[in-house]
Scaffold this motif. Structure first.
Motif, PDB file in Angstrom:
ATOM      1  N   ARG A  76     -37.579  -2.316 -66.493  1.00 58.81           N
ATOM      2  CA  ARG A  76     -37.699  -3.675 -66.982  1.00 58.81           C
ATOM      3  C   ARG A  76     -39.140  -4.058 -67.544  1.00 58.81           C
ATOM      4  O   ARG A  76     -39.969  -3.300 -66.836  1.00 58.81           O
ATOM      5  N   ARG A  77     -39.156  -5.088 -68.018  1.00 55.86           N
ATOM      6  CA  ARG A  77     -40.284  -5.569 -68.539  1.00 55.86           C
ATOM      7  C   ARG A  77     -41.452  -6.008 -67.213  1.00 55.86           C
ATOM      8  O   ARG A  77     -42.656  -5.613 -67.393  1.00 55.86           O
ATOM      9  N   THR A  78     -40.739  -6.802 -66.101  1.00 54.15           N
ATOM     10  CA  THR A  78     -41.539  -6.874 -65.148  1.00 54.15           C
ATOM     11  C   THR A  78     -41.990  -5.849 -64.537  1.00 54.15           C
ATOM     12  O   THR A  78     -43.213  -5.913 -64.055  1.00 54.15           O
ATOM     13  N   GLN A  79     -41.375  -4.944 -64.471  1.00 56.54           N
ATOM     14  CA  GLN A  79     -41.735  -3.600 -63.799  1.00 56.54           C
ATOM     15  C   GLN A  79     -43.028  -3.043 -64.586  1.00 56.54           C
ATOM     16  O   GLN A  79     -43.784  -2.338 -64.081  1.00 56.54           O
ATOM     17  N   ALA A  80     -42.673  -2.883 -65.967  1.00 59.55           N
ATOM     18  CA  ALA A  80     -43.893  -2.289 -66.890  1.00 59.55           C
ATOM     19  C   ALA A  80     -45.032  -3.236 -66.650  1.00 59.55           C
ATOM     20  O   ALA A  80     -46.153  -2.690 -66.544  1.00 59.55           O
ATOM     21  N   VAL A  81     -44.951  -4.582 -66.451  1.00 60.54           N
ATOM     22  CA  VAL A  81     -46.407  -5.389 -66.144  1.00 60.54           C
ATOM     23  C   VAL A  81     -46.880  -4.750 -64.780  1.00 60.54           C
ATOM     24  O   VAL A  81     -47.852  -4.555 -64.832  1.00 60.54           O
ATOM     25  N   ALA A  82     -45.971  -4.663 -63.995  1.00 61.31           N
ATOM     26  CA  ALA A  82     -46.696  -4.218 -62.383  1.00 61.31           C
ATOM     27  C   ALA A  82     -47.212  -2.878 -62.560  1.00 61.31           C
ATOM     28  O   ALA A  82     -48.215  -2.771 -62.161  1.00 61.31           O
ATOM     29  N   VAL A  83     -46.551  -2.022 -63.401  1.00 58.07           N
ATOM     30  CA  VAL A  83     -47.070  -0.437 -63.415  1.00 58.07           C
ATOM     31  C   VAL A  83     -48.440  -0.635 -64.368  1.00 58.07           C
ATOM     32  O   VAL A  83     -49.293   0.184 -63.753  1.00 58.07           O
ATOM     33  N   ALA A  84     -48.322  -1.344 -65.072  1.00 59.30           N
ATOM     34  CA  ALA A  84     -49.636  -1.249 -66.070  1.00 59.30           C
ATOM     35  C   ALA A  84     -50.831  -1.867 -65.424  1.00 59.30           C
ATOM     36  O   ALA A  84     -51.707  -1.591 -65.571  1.00 59.30           O
ATOM     37  N   ILE A  85     -50.659  -3.102 -64.519  1.00 54.25           N
ATOM     38  CA  ILE A  85     -51.618  -3.351 -63.539  1.00 54.25           C
ATOM     39  C   ILE A  85     -51.958  -2.436 -62.739  1.00 54.25           C
ATOM     40  O   ILE A  85     -53.227  -2.133 -62.400  1.00 54.25           O
ATOM     41  N   TYR A  86     -51.178  -1.962 -62.180  1.00 52.29           N
ATOM     42  CA  TYR A  86     -51.379  -0.732 -60.890  1.00 52.29           C
ATOM     43  C   TYR A  86     -52.106   0.435 -61.578  1.00 52.29           C
ATOM     44  O   TYR A  86     -53.154   0.816 -60.969  1.00 52.29           O
ATOM     45  N   LEU A  87     -51.800   0.710 -62.975  1.00 53.86           N
ATOM     46  CA  LEU A  87     -52.688   1.925 -63.284  1.00 53.86           C
ATOM     47  C   LEU A  87     -53.766   1.689 -63.955  1.00 53.86           C
ATOM     48  O   LEU A  87     -54.728   2.147 -64.373  1.00 53.86           O
ATOM     49  N   GLY A  88     -54.031   0.216 -64.042  1.00 53.01           N
ATOM     50  CA  GLY A  88     -55.456  -0.068 -64.698  1.00 53.01           C
ATOM     51  C   GLY A  88     -55.378  -0.367 -66.150  1.00 53.01           C
ATOM     52  O   GLY A  88     -56.176  -0.387 -66.840  1.00 53.01           O
ATOM     53  N   LEU A  89     -54.289  -0.313 -66.738  1.00 56.13           N
ATOM     54  CA  LEU A  89     -53.973  -0.265 -68.294  1.00 56.13           C
ATOM     55  C   LEU A  89     -54.271  -1.845 -68.792  1.00 56.13           C
ATOM     56  O   LEU A  89     -54.691  -1.882 -69.943  1.00 56.13           O
ATOM     57  N   VAL A  90     -54.030  -2.524 -68.027  1.00 51.51           N
ATOM     58  CA  VAL A  90     -54.109  -4.009 -68.269  1.00 51.51           C
ATOM     59  C   VAL A  90     -54.730  -4.633 -67.024  1.00 51.51           C
ATOM     60  O   VAL A  90     -54.633  -3.998 -65.976  1.00 51.51           O
ATOM     61  N   ARG A  91     -55.232  -5.911 -67.135  1.00 49.83           N
ATOM     62  CA  ARG A  91     -55.735  -6.622 -65.833  1.00 49.83           C
ATOM     63  C   ARG A  91     -55.684  -8.071 -66.196  1.00 49.83           C
ATOM     64  O   ARG A  91     -55.990  -8.533 -67.324  1.00 49.83           O
ATOM     65  N   PRO A  92     -55.131  -8.749 -65.125  1.00 53.65           N
ATOM     66  CA  PRO A  92     -55.070 -10.253 -65.452  1.00 53.65           C
ATOM     67  C   PRO A  92     -56.509 -10.824 -65.325  1.00 53.65           C
ATOM     68  O   PRO A  92     -57.568 -10.509 -64.765  1.00 53.65           O
ATOM     69  N   GLU A  93     -56.464 -11.803 -66.269  1.00 53.84           N
ATOM     70  CA  GLU A  93     -57.714 -12.632 -66.236  1.00 53.84           C
ATOM     71  C   GLU A  93     -57.088 -13.896 -65.289  1.00 53.84           C
ATOM     72  O   GLU A  93     -57.009 -14.913 -65.769  1.00 53.84           O
ATOM     73  N   TRP A  94     -57.734 -13.988 -64.439  1.00 50.88           N
ATOM     74  CA  TRP A  94     -57.227 -14.756 -63.195  1.00 50.88           C
ATOM     75  C   TRP A  94     -57.643 -16.337 -63.442  1.00 50.88           C
ATOM     76  O   TRP A  94     -56.512 -17.048 -63.223  1.00 50.88           O
ATOM     77  N   PRO A  95     -58.725 -16.754 -63.996  1.00 44.66           N
ATOM     78  CA  PRO A  95     -58.909 -18.136 -64.201  1.00 44.66           C
ATOM     79  C   PRO A  95     -57.806 -18.683 -64.926  1.00 44.66           C
ATOM     80  O   PRO A  95     -57.429 -20.026 -65.005  1.00 44.66           O
ATOM     81  N   ARG A  96     -57.287 -17.970 -66.050  1.00 45.46           N
ATOM     82  CA  ARG A  96     -56.361 -18.405 -66.930  1.00 45.46           C
ATOM     83  C   ARG A  96     -55.001 -18.312 -66.441  1.00 45.46           C
ATOM     84  O   ARG A  96     -53.782 -18.771 -67.137  1.00 45.46           O
ATOM     85  N   LEU A  97     -54.738 -17.483 -65.604  1.00 51.22           N
ATOM     86  CA  LEU A  97     -53.282 -17.080 -64.996  1.00 51.22           C
ATOM     87  C   LEU A  97     -52.791 -17.930 -63.944  1.00 51.22           C
ATOM     88  O   LEU A  97     -53.513 -18.076 -62.742  1.00 51.22           O
ATOM     89  N   ARG A  98     -51.708 -18.614 -64.346  1.00 53.16           N
ATOM     90  CA  ARG A  98     -50.981 -19.351 -63.243  1.00 53.16           C
ATOM     91  C   ARG A  98     -49.447 -19.201 -63.416  1.00 53.16           C
ATOM     92  O   ARG A  98     -48.871 -19.260 -64.536  1.00 53.16           O
TER      93      ARG A  98
END
Length: 108
Positions: A76-98
């Motif tokens: 699933r897409r949500t799993q892909a996002v979680a794995v991408a974050i875990y592997l450091g492929l993407v990172r959230p920019e927290w001030p803009r993320l809600r």
């Protein structure tokens, strides 16, 4: 126009493109196009929106998504996002993320 809450750092993107082994934890590294599609998935874009943004067909987005899911070992897409974050492929920019539930336009 929505702002992107996810991004790949320019340094990380360069490392991943110049040295495929830098796709840490992946048996097969993501291609540059797959990485673009993954970032768009992390931004919450639909297949149609991704196709428009990258000037490709929806079928091509689905093709890349299937390959991304296979390489990340997800369904699933949500799993892909979680794995991408875990592997450091993407990172959230927290001030803009809600989370959607916390946005003012969704509160009663």
């Amino acid at each position: 126009m929505k702002t992107a809450p996810w991004m790949v750092s320019p340094t990380r993107l360069h490392q991943m493109h110049s040295d495929p082994a830098r796709n840490d934890g992946l048996a097969e590294p993501l291609s540059p196009r797959e990485l673009e599609v993954l970032v768009a998935i992390c931004e919450g874009e639909s297949n149609r929106e991704i196709a428009s943004k990258l000037a490709i067909r929806v079928g091509t987005v689905k093709y890349h998504t299937a390959h991304i899911f296979g390489k990340l070992g997800v369904l699933r897409r949500t799993q892909a996002v979680a794995v991408a974050i875990y592997l450091g492929l993407v990172r959230p920019e927290w001030p803009r993320l809600r989370p959607v539930a916390c946005r003012q336009d969704h509160l009663e």
